[in-house]
Design a protein around this motif. Structure first.
Motif, mmCIF file in Angstrom:
data_model
loop_
_atom_site.group_PDB
_atom_site.id
_atom_site.type_symbol
_atom_site.label_atom_id
_atom_site.label_comp_id
_atom_site.label_asym_id
_atom_site.label_seq_id
_atom_site.Cartn_x
_atom_site.Cartn_y
_atom_site.Cartn_z
ATOM 1 N N SER A 85 0.846 -1.553 0.414
ATOM 2 C CA SER A 85 0.097 -0.121 -0.546
ATOM 3 C C SER A 85 1.170 1.253 -0.345
ATOM 4 C CB SER A 85 -0.857 -0.175 1.062
ATOM 5 O OG SER A 85 -0.212 0.470 2.183
ATOM 6 N N LEU A 86 2.166 1.073 0.436
ATOM 7 C CA LEU A 86 3.104 2.388 0.603
ATOM 8 C C LEU A 86 2.952 2.993 -0.691
ATOM 9 C CD1 LEU A 86 5.177 1.817 3.589
ATOM 10 C CD2 LEU A 86 3.534 3.252 3.898
ATOM 11 N N ALA A 131 -5.078 6.498 -4.078
ATOM 12 C CA ALA A 131 -3.845 7.470 -3.182
ATOM 13 C C ALA A 131 -4.647 7.464 -1.854
ATOM 14 C CB ALA A 131 -3.499 8.740 -3.958
ATOM 15 N N THR A 132 -6.013 7.488 -1.682
ATOM 16 C CA THR A 132 -6.964 8.045 -0.597
ATOM 17 C C THR A 132 -7.365 6.396 -0.271
ATOM 18 O OG1 THR A 132 -8.822 7.151 -1.844
ATOM 19 C CG2 THR A 132 -8.338 9.749 -2.197
ATOM 20 N N SER A 134 -5.317 3.918 2.243
ATOM 21 C CA SER A 134 -4.369 4.436 3.178
ATOM 22 C C SER A 134 -4.798 5.550 4.422
ATOM 23 C CB SER A 134 -2.784 4.443 3.103
ATOM 24 O OG SER A 134 -2.463 3.049 2.092
ATOM 25 N N PRO A 135 -4.890 7.041 3.437
ATOM 26 C CA PRO A 135 -5.758 7.585 4.543
ATOM 27 C C PRO A 135 -6.861 7.317 5.104
ATOM 28 C CG PRO A 135 -4.892 8.790 2.355
ATOM 29 C CD PRO A 135 -4.547 7.413 2.296
ATOM 30 N N SER A 136 -7.807 6.694 4.081
ATOM 31 C CA SER A 136 -9.208 7.658 4.576
ATOM 32 C C SER A 136 -9.093 6.256 5.549
ATOM 33 C CB SER A 136 -9.606 6.721 3.295
ATOM 34 O OG SER A 136 -9.864 5.143 2.176
ATOM 35 N N VAL A 141 0.849 6.593 5.637
ATOM 36 C CA VAL A 141 1.254 6.596 4.196
ATOM 37 C C VAL A 141 2.445 6.834 3.008
ATOM 38 C CG1 VAL A 141 -1.670 7.660 3.932
ATOM 39 C CG2 VAL A 141 1.162 9.233 4.845
ATOM 40 N N GLY A 142 3.283 7.240 3.962
ATOM 41 C CA GLY A 142 4.501 7.439 3.515
ATOM 42 C C GLY A 142 5.492 6.270 4.326
ATOM 43 N N GLU A 145 7.106 7.150 8.031
ATOM 44 C CA GLU A 145 5.820 6.322 9.245
ATOM 45 C C GLU A 145 5.679 5.405 9.626
ATOM 46 O OE1 GLU A 145 1.696 7.934 8.635
ATOM 47 O OE2 GLU A 145 2.226 9.500 6.561
ATOM 48 N N ALA A 186 7.144 8.017 -2.577
ATOM 49 C CA ALA A 186 6.339 7.322 -1.324
ATOM 50 C C ALA A 186 7.090 7.965 0.194
ATOM 51 C CB ALA A 186 6.744 5.496 -1.905
#
Length: 187
Positions: A85-86, A131-132, A134-136, A141-142, A145, A186
């Motif tokens: 996912s990253l 791209a939405t 992972s954050p959702s 997302v990086g 992290e 990424a």
């Protein structure tokens, strides 16, 4: 499912069907499962979608997303799904020149974009959608992290180049400098 649909080797209608059905199920149920973990119907749909995605890439192999995810997991012990996912939206952006038509088709499978959108707009809508995810869903997302340092990126790019059996399936050839640029995006 995305990589199976865009695989440049062993592409076939069976894998395409499985990939599209998997994407439909996964997209329709991912947020429900994250918000309602006890929702058995949504979890069953996610399990079936996951199974179908696995069958799809068993018939049309994965590419650069997995090739670039392997060093993330192998070197830094990040779980496999999270590793993928990253890099997913960044690899899709890289692949866009070679996979625009397929991404546009996947956008239509997921009913993304607007009536009258052209292929380029649909393909971009699909990439933007990925791209939405992972954050959702609360995922990192990086790469930073998950504890990866910027100095680690060249080592990872070099390691990714060893995944030739995967990279040969990617819709666009990837060299080490391009892999590094994807990791930097990424980061």
């Amino acid at each position: 499912a995305i990589e199976a649909y865009t695989s440049k080797r062993l592409k076939n209608p069976y894998a395409d069907f499985l990939a599209c059905e998997a994407l439909r199920l996964l997209a329709a149920n991912l947020h429900t499962v994250c918000q309602e973990p006890g929702n058995r119907e949504a979890r069953q749909a996610m399990m079936l979608g996951s199974c179908m995605a696995g069958q799809a890439f068993a018939n049309a192999p994965v590419g650069a997303v997995h090739a670039l995810a392997y060093p993330i997991g192998g070197i830094f012990h990040v779980p496999h799904g999270l590793s993928n996912s990253l890099v997913l939206p960044h690899v899709l952006r890289f692949n866009l020149p070679a996979a625009e038509q397929q991404y546009a088709e996947l956008a239509q499978v997921l009913k993304l974009g607007h009536h009258g959108d052209n292929t380029e707009q649909l393909a971009q809508a699909f990439i933007d959608y990925t791209a939405t995810l992972s954050p959702s869903t609360g995922l990192p997302v990086g790469l930073r992290e998950v504890g990866i340092g910027e100095n680690d990126l060249p080592v990872m790019a070099s390691a990714a180049m060893l995944q030739t059996r995967l990279l040969s399936n990617n819709p666009r050839d990837v060299n080490e400098a391009q892999a590094l640029a994807i990791y930097q995006a990424a980061y």
